[in-house]
Design an enzyme around this catalytic site. Structure first.
Site, PDB file in Angstrom:
ATOM      1  N   LYS A  34       4.315  16.465  -8.423  1.00 40.86           N
ATOM      2  CA  LYS A  34       4.968  15.994  -9.851  1.00 40.86           C
ATOM      3  C   LYS A  34       6.041  16.741 -10.452  1.00 40.86           C
ATOM      4  O   LYS A  34       6.924  16.188 -11.445  1.00 40.86           O
ATOM      5  CB  LYS A  34       3.637  16.157 -10.786  1.00 40.86           C
TER       6      LYS A  34
ATOM      7  N   MET B 161     -17.819 -12.490  14.678  1.00 36.55           N
ATOM      8  CA  MET B 161     -17.593 -11.881  15.859  1.00 36.55           C
ATOM      9  C   MET B 161     -18.656 -10.873  16.157  1.00 36.55           C
ATOM     10  O   MET B 161     -19.114 -10.733  17.354  1.00 36.55           O
ATOM     11  CB  MET B 161     -16.162 -11.223  15.791  1.00 36.55           C
TER      12      MET B 161
END
Lengths: 573, 163
Positions: free
Chosen positions: A162, A480
């Site tokens: 920052k 599946m």
């Protein structure tokens, strides 16, 4: 020009030609968000979850070839990105992820929303950077874009503390015109000697097979591939990631190969004497059991990544280079050669392939009263094939049905998570595609399990007016998983049934979209047509499909290409 | 087969973990790693001892080359080379044992670098086999503490690994 770190980030994006980024703000990224607010070159799409941002940027990249860009905050912001980054990494998608980090001095102190972003993402990025000096920021941004988009593309993460982006700390800004890195020099052109060897081998083939993959799409080499394939007259198969690189409606195309590929493609692989592999990585879902892989073939392999060559399968003639250049160079050598493909042998070979194709391996019960998922995809294809259409998918049966039944004639139109197999990819990636191609039709083929993994992005689609048609093949199962449990676990359906499903129509409506539930086969075409015609709004089509349909044909794990299973009631002669 | 791979890599934080992470992620064997900056402070030289079939070692070198921080790579085992490891070992040395150990150190061309009335610290360089042999000769009962550096190496003759 003196700029703050936040301004440097925005200016770098502008210089890289970035028009859209996907992201979510938070503490450590606020300086960057403030710089973002004060410029108008880059449009930011606010997602509802960081995973959605990464998949959206990924879809955007796949549909355009330009790098997708993501901006998130530190800690949970970046950990939420990991699935998306790993997805992009497995499929070699160019992407730059910018993450805020706690201030340099706080790194290592277990500060609020701190995590080791570079450490967490290291195994699933092409490269990553932690910027520790504002003076390095412009250079790192340029390197990130260069690494992400060159060679074998991939995601690059830039972690920015920052304090580096603080508005009051400004440094002279200079953006590198050109990037040179002594440790990174991807090969562009193929070796001429190898190219000649490859062409000799190709022209000596009696039973040739071309096997091309995602590398052709990533490398924008469709034209070169198509031209050379037509010149040779050889059969071609595409991987799941390569669909669209060669026109699926062309008569030389024998369909997708692999676990759920066509019988003719897989048998062609098994019986061929020369295999021409282009921009592929011999993935296990493609090769089946390696012991049985192409037992008679000598193999030519083009790839930009040397580490892909002879990784899983030994290659006889490797060519490292960008497929576009190598294919164009090979084409020239073929044309200059006096040798021609053996037409008689080729005719016999095509005869054999046609006999395999006569099996009609994708047949399904078209007379059934219930809605078959294949039927929905077929109708979708018929209704969209003549327009500019992009299809994204999630992962599972619906993905395979889409790959099998939608005939992609152009590259970058089929967008799915092939390598990592990420459920939740379909909806956010469709959002990214729609943003990139607002005039095109964008359809997300999904299932009721996958769609719920990133369904929050319906809200983003409303906010930014991104009208996508959602085709939900709802069989009330993780299809599946259910299929594997039926075949390999004696029908013990352990946790594959999705109980307590939401009312998708009401859910779509609650987000401000249109929802339609389709229970009758007779309605399928009509609702699809209407959804496609209503261009201004998201339509969520909830198709209630056959619960027990399986994806065929199939090669079971551990089997070879020649050991396909056609369907429950059809065996191969 | 055993391979010694030397790398020049960017002297940056994280470069080491990229290499070690590659070995653990792909399940490659990693016997030892040594690393230190070179005369060019922007580069580190790393020496990796690994083993595997020819196919695996080929993949290892390709995957290492693919790491963006790796500048140059050479498999030293491909040609004649010198391999050395440093051993610092603290041994019990009392009574008649002191003389015995000193003659052993002479035979292996080591050096005693620290002495107390009960112990020696011995410094020995050589390839791994020589060091193993010396430690065997000393015997488990006399060894108090072992610090081995892992191997480093360099190719013989004209062959140079530099940027």
């Amino acid at each position: 020009m003196e700029l703050s770190g936040g301004e440097i980030v925005m200016e770098a994006l502008r210089r890289e030609g970035v028009e859209h980024i996907f992201g979510y703000p938070g503490g450590a990224a606020l300086h960057i968000y403030d710089a973002l607010y004060q410029q108008d070159a880059v449009e930011h799409i606010l997602v509802r979850h960081e995973q959605g941002a990464v998949h959206a940027a990924d879809g955007y990249a796949r549909a355009t070839g330009k790098p997708g860009v993501v901006l998130v905050t530190s800690g949970p912001g970046v950990t939420n990105c990991v699935t998306g980054i790993a997805t992009a990494n497995m499929d070699s998608i160019p992407m730059v992820v910018l993450s805020g980090q706690v201030a340099t001095k706080a790194i290592g102190s277990d500060a609020f929303q701190e995590c080791d972003a570079v450490g967490i993402t290291r195994p699933c990025v092409k490269h990553n950077f932690l910027v520790d000096r504002i003076e390095d920021l412009a250079d790192v941004m340029a390197k990130a874009f260069y690494v992400a988009t060159s060679g074998r593309p991939g995601p690059v993460l830039v972690d920015i503390p920052k304090d580096i982006t603080a508005p009051h700390i400004k440094v002279p800004f200079e953006y590198p015109e050109q990037i040179r890195m002594r440790s990174y020099n991807p090969t562009v052109k193929g070796h001429p000697g190898q190219i000649r060897k490859a062409v000799d081998l190709l022209l000596s083939a009696e039973r040739p097979m071309i096997y091309s993959g995602g590398g052709v799409i990533l490398g924008d080499a469709s034209e070169e591939l198509t031209a050379l394939t037509r010149e040779l007259g050889y059969p071609i198969t595409n991987t799941l990631m390569g669909l669209g690189a060669y026109p699926a409606t062309d008569e030389q195309f024998v369909g997708m190969l692999g676990m759920h590929g066509t019988y003719e493609a897989n048998m062609g692989m098994h019986e061929c004497d020369v295999l021409f592999a282009i921009g592929v990585r011999f993935d296990d879902r493609v090769t089946g059991e390696l012991e049985h892989f192409c037992p008679h073939a000598r193999i030519v392999h083009i790839d930009v990544d040397p580490a892909s060559i002879s990784k899983n399968v030994h290659v006889d003639v490797p060519i490292v280079g960008e497929v576009r250049h190598v294919l164009a160079d090979m084409h020239k050598v073929v044309q200059a050669s006096e040798r021609r493909p053996d037409q008689q042998a080729l005719e016999t070979w095509w005869g054999q392939i046609r006999r395999w194709a006569a099996t009609d391996c994708l047949a399904y019960d078209r007379e059934a009263d219930v809605i078959k998922p294949q039927y929905v995809i077929e109708k979708l294809y018929e209704l969209t094939k003549d327009s500019e259409t992009y299809v994204t998918s999630d992962v599972g049966q619906h993905q395979m049905f889409a790959a099998q039944f939608y005939k992609f004639d152009k590259p970058r139109r089929w967008i799915n998570s092939g390598g990592l197999g990420t459920m939740g990819f379909g909806l956010p990636s469709a959002m990214g595609v729609k943003l990139a191609h607002p005039d095109a039709t964008v359809v997300c083929v999904t299932g009721e399990a996958s769609i719920q993994m990133c369904i929050q992005e319906l809200s983003t689609m409303k906010q930014y007016d991104l009208p996508v048609v959602i085709v939900n093949l709802n069989n009330r199962y993780m299809g599946m998983v259910r299929q594997w449990q039926e075949f390999f676990y004696s029908k013990r359906y352990s946790h594959s049934y999705v109980d307590a499903l939401p009312d998708f129509v009401a859910l779509a409506e609650s987000f401000g979209h249109r929802g339609v539930r389709v229970e009758n086969k007779a309605d399928v075409e009509g609702v699809l047509r209407e959804a496609l015609e209503r261009r201004g709004e998201v339509t969520f089509l909830d198709f209630i499909t056959d619960q027990t349909e399986n994806v065929y044909p199939m090669i079971a794990a551990g089997k070879g290409h020649h050991e396909m299973h056609l369907s429950s009631d059809r065996e191969l002669a | 087969m055993r391979h010694i791979i030397s790398l020049l890599l960017e002297n940056e934080s994280g470069a080491l973990s990229r290499v070690s992470g590659l070995f653990s992620a792909r399940g490659y064997n990693l016997e030892s790693v040594t690393v230190a900056p070179t005369n060019d402070r922007s580069l580190s030289r790393m020496t990796i001892v690994t083993s595997g079939t020819d196919e695996i070692v080929e993949q290892i070198t390709k995957q290492l080359n693919k790491l963006v921080d790796v500048v140059r790579l050479s498999d030293l085992t491909e040609s004649s080379h010198i391999e050395r490891e440093l051993l610092l070992i603290k041994v019990r040395a009392e009574g008649t044992g002191r003389e015995e150990i000193r003659s052993l150190v002479d035979i292996f061309r080591g050096q005693i670098v620290d002495v107390t009335d009960k112990s020696y610290i011995i410094q020995l360089t050589g390839d791994g086999q020589k060091i193993d042999a010396f430690m065997n000769a000393l015997g488990e009962h006399s060894i108090l503490e072992v610090a081995r550096s892992g191997s480093t190496g360099i190719a013989r003759g004209e062959r140079v690994l530099r940027y």
